[in-house]
Design a protein around this motif. Structure first.
Motif, PDB file in Angstrom:
ATOM      1  N   THR A   8       0.021   0.185  -5.902  1.00  4.74           N
ATOM      2  CA  THR A   8      -0.516   0.494  -4.572  1.00  4.74           C
ATOM      3  C   THR A   8      -1.357  -0.683  -4.072  1.00  4.74           C
ATOM      4  O   THR A   8      -2.249  -1.144  -4.790  1.00  4.74           O
ATOM      5  CB  THR A   8      -1.396   1.760  -4.665  1.00  4.74           C
ATOM      6  N   PRO A   9      -1.080  -1.164  -2.852  1.00 10.08           N
ATOM      7  CA  PRO A   9      -1.890  -2.272  -2.333  1.00 10.08           C
ATOM      8  C   PRO A   9      -3.370  -1.892  -2.283  1.00 10.08           C
ATOM      9  O   PRO A   9      -3.728  -0.765  -1.924  1.00 10.08           O
ATOM     10  CB  PRO A   9      -1.340  -2.494  -0.922  1.00 10.08           C
ATOM     11  N   PHE A  10      -4.202  -2.844  -2.666  1.00  8.05           N
ATOM     12  CA  PHE A  10      -5.653  -2.620  -2.754  1.00  8.05           C
ATOM     13  C   PHE A  10      -6.387  -3.753  -2.051  1.00  8.05           C
ATOM     14  O   PHE A  10      -6.086  -4.933  -2.267  1.00  8.05           O
ATOM     15  CB  PHE A  10      -6.058  -2.595  -4.238  1.00  8.05           C
ATOM     16  N   PHE A  11      -7.328  -3.374  -1.196  1.00 10.15           N
ATOM     17  CA  PHE A  11      -8.216  -4.355  -0.575  1.00 10.15           C
ATOM     18  C   PHE A  11      -9.644  -4.098  -1.034  1.00 10.15           C
ATOM     19  O   PHE A  11     -10.148  -2.977  -0.853  1.00 10.15           O
ATOM     20  CB  PHE A  11      -8.222  -4.226   0.948  1.00 10.15           C
ATOM     21  N   PHE A  40     -11.092  -6.126   7.937  1.00  9.62           N
ATOM     22  CA  PHE A  40     -10.126  -5.080   8.275  1.00  9.62           C
ATOM     23  C   PHE A  40      -9.213  -5.567   9.390  1.00  9.62           C
ATOM     24  O   PHE A  40      -7.987  -5.468   9.296  1.00  9.62           O
ATOM     25  CB  PHE A  40     -10.844  -3.786   8.706  1.00  9.62           C
ATOM     26  N   GLU A  41      -9.803  -6.087  10.466  1.00 12.09           N
ATOM     27  CA  GLU A  41      -8.993  -6.513  11.617  1.00 12.09           C
ATOM     28  C   GLU A  41      -8.034  -7.638  11.246  1.00 12.09           C
ATOM     29  O   GLU A  41      -6.899  -7.678  11.713  1.00 12.09           O
ATOM     30  CB  GLU A  41      -9.907  -6.965  12.767  1.00 12.09           C
ATOM     31  N   VAL A  42      -8.500  -8.562  10.426  1.00 13.64           N
ATOM     32  CA  VAL A  42      -7.703  -9.760  10.156  1.00 13.64           C
ATOM     33  C   VAL A  42      -6.634  -9.507   9.090  1.00 13.64           C
ATOM     34  O   VAL A  42      -5.528 -10.036   9.188  1.00 13.64           O
ATOM     35  CB  VAL A  42      -8.638 -10.931   9.755  1.00 13.64           C
ATOM     36  N   PHE A  43      -6.944  -8.688   8.100  1.00 16.95           N
ATOM     37  CA  PHE A  43      -5.996  -8.509   6.984  1.00 16.95           C
ATOM     38  C   PHE A  43      -5.436  -7.085   6.851  1.00 16.95           C
ATOM     39  O   PHE A  43      -4.257  -6.905   6.584  1.00 16.95           O
ATOM     40  CB  PHE A  43      -6.667  -8.888   5.653  1.00 16.95           C
ATOM     41  N   VAL A  44      -6.300  -6.080   7.018  1.00 24.17           N
ATOM     42  CA  VAL A  44      -5.857  -4.716   6.702  1.00 24.17           C
ATOM     43  C   VAL A  44      -5.034  -4.120   7.837  1.00 24.17           C
ATOM     44  O   VAL A  44      -3.998  -3.497   7.598  1.00 24.17           O
ATOM     45  CB  VAL A  44      -7.065  -3.794   6.380  1.00 24.17           C
ATOM     46  N   ARG A  45      -5.496  -4.325   9.064  1.00 24.74           N
ATOM     47  CA  ARG A  45      -4.743  -3.752  10.184  1.00 24.74           C
ATOM     48  C   ARG A  45      -3.305  -4.265  10.211  1.00 24.74           C
ATOM     49  O   ARG A  45      -2.363  -3.453  10.342  1.00 24.74           O
ATOM     50  CB  ARG A  45      -5.462  -4.006  11.508  1.00 24.74           C
TER      51      ARG A  45
END
Ligand code: AMP
Ligand code: MG
Length: 416
Positions: free
Chosen positions: A301-304, A317-322
């Motif tokens: 599962t992808p994890f940040f 969040f805006e730059v990578f997760v969204r």
């Protein structure tokens, strides 16, 4: 504008985003009910199985007639017809209109056999037993023909269609109850930090409310995910690992905040490796330099692991997760729109880092104008709430002057 030579020790933002997008992929389609499919991407070709409209029906409230019977109707030459029945929408009765007669009919009701036109009630005296008609009607007037919009077997929606309100409305109109669509990713959000308490709790010395889990859960929902706010985990590796193991069952993506830098008790950095392959990088951006990303658990599962300061967490969040959530949804574009805007105040940026400065975007006299809000501290969440954009200062630029043009990332559709 002042520039500086690029630094070489940090990982470029674009390289980190490319690593993220190399790991996440669109979720496999599922059979979803229409409400669940709303906002998702269609993964099948939908073809009509019956015509639309399904049967000839009236487009008006009025009278179903034989057009030939009223060809001479006029203000001074009204035609009187006996009304031999009444057909409401939903009526299943079979009527047959004989020459010289008519039936009253409502919008959407099936056209009776024999009749070939509808006279709107406005062209008549509205009679019940007998009606006085003062205008002629062409054959076919005010009749919606079966299949005039879609014949059986027509293409309704193509795979890849975004299922907004009107598209799921169309699916319902063609009789679909469920469709194959890519589901919304399920995002599990938790905050790490022994200083954190739930909002609403009376604060003791050293405590702060956990804002990140609320912020990131809402941001994930706005990006199209189903997000679960798990809440706070203290800086204790055992609790973190146990919580993640419990949560992985319902996660397509896991987000944590805090505990990824170089302090003591940086619990995510310390412990997450036991659940999978997670890298910790120093990314060339301001804010948001420390970033953890990888895969955990039996399903990779992808994890940040996002940094803890609320502004850093949100910018990350805006730059990578969204973009990752958008990729999982299968929607395009995955990135926020950007515009070129005129800076209304000077803006500094550390050398070698790309700055995402909180800003307000307005349109003045047809030009985009962007005004930085708040200071550069990554703990300044109040200014984050005022921002509707990020002014993006490139890595090699260390200062911009008032009037310079800067690429601006729009965080919401509203631009003023
Ligand atoms: P950390 O990355 O864990 O070192 O946290 C950096 C800063 O962000 C510290 O001042 C933390 O108290 C703060 N912080 C971490 N997590 C949260 C959170 N969930 N809500 C609000 N502030 C936080
Ligand atoms: Mg912490």
């Amino acid at each position: 504008m002042t520039t500086a030579a690029p630094g070489d020790t940090l990982k470029p933002v674009d390289a980190h985003l490319a690593d993220v997008l190399g790991v996440v992929s669109p979720l496999s389609p599922l059979d979803l009910t229409l409400p669940d499919a709303h906002g998702c991407v269609l993964a099948e070709q939908v073809v009509s199985t019956f015509p639309l409209p399904p049967f000839d029906n009236s487009a008006m409230d009025g009278y179903a007639v034989r057009a030939g019977d009223i060809a001479t109707a006029g203000e001074s030459t009204p035609v009187m017809l006996p009304v031999v029945g009444d057909i409401a929408a939903g009526s299943t009765g079979a009527y047959n209109v004989q020459p010289g007669l008519c039936v009253r009919i409502m919008t959407g009701a099936p056209m009776p056999a024999g009749a070939d036109a509808v006279v709107p009630v406005e062209w008549t005296d509205g009679g019940i037993a007998q009606v006085r008609i003062t205008r002629p009607a062409e054959p076919g007037a005010h009749v919606r023909r079966a299949g005039e919009e879609l014949a059986t077997g027509s293409m309704v929606l193509e795979p890849g269609a975004h299922l907004g309100a009107t598209q799921i409305g169309l699916l319902a109109a063609v009789g679909r109850e469920r469709v194959q669509a890519r589901p919304r990713p399920r995002v599990v959000v938790l905050s790490t930090g022994s200083e954190l308490v739930d909002p609403g709790t009376t604060l003791s010395t050293g405590q702060i409310p956990d804002s990140n889990s609320t912020l990131l859960t809402a941001a994930a929902r706005e990006a199209g995910a189903i997000a679960f706010r798990v809440g706070i985990v203290p800086d204790d590796p055992r609790v973190l690992l146990d919580t993640l193991e419990d949560q992985l069952i319902r996660a397509d993506l896991v987000l944590t905040s805090g505990g990824v830098s170089v302090g003591a008790y940086d619990v995510v950095k310390e412990a997450i490796g036991r659940l999978g392959e997670v890298r910790f990088d120093r990314v060339a951006m301001q804010p948001g330099m420390p970033q953890g990303f990888g895969v955990i658990g039996p399903d990779n599962t992808p994890f940040f692991g996002l940094p803890g300061n609320p502004v850093s967490a949100y910018v990350s969040f805006e730059v990578f997760v969204r973009p990752a959530i958008r990729r999982m949804l299968g929607v395009e574009p995955i990135n926020r729109p950007t515009v070129r805007a005129r800076l209304s105040a000077p803006l500094g940026s550390p050398p070698g880092k790309r700055t995402y400065a909180r800003a307000r975007m307005t349109v003045e006299g047809g030009t985009y104008v962007v005004t930085p809000v708040g200071g550069s501290g990554s703990h300044l969440i109040a200014s984050l709430a005022q921002a509707n954009a990020f002014a993006v200062v490139p890595e090699h630029v260390t200062s911009l002057d008032e009037g310079d043009i800067v690429t601006t990332m729009l965080l919401e559709r509203r631009q003023t």
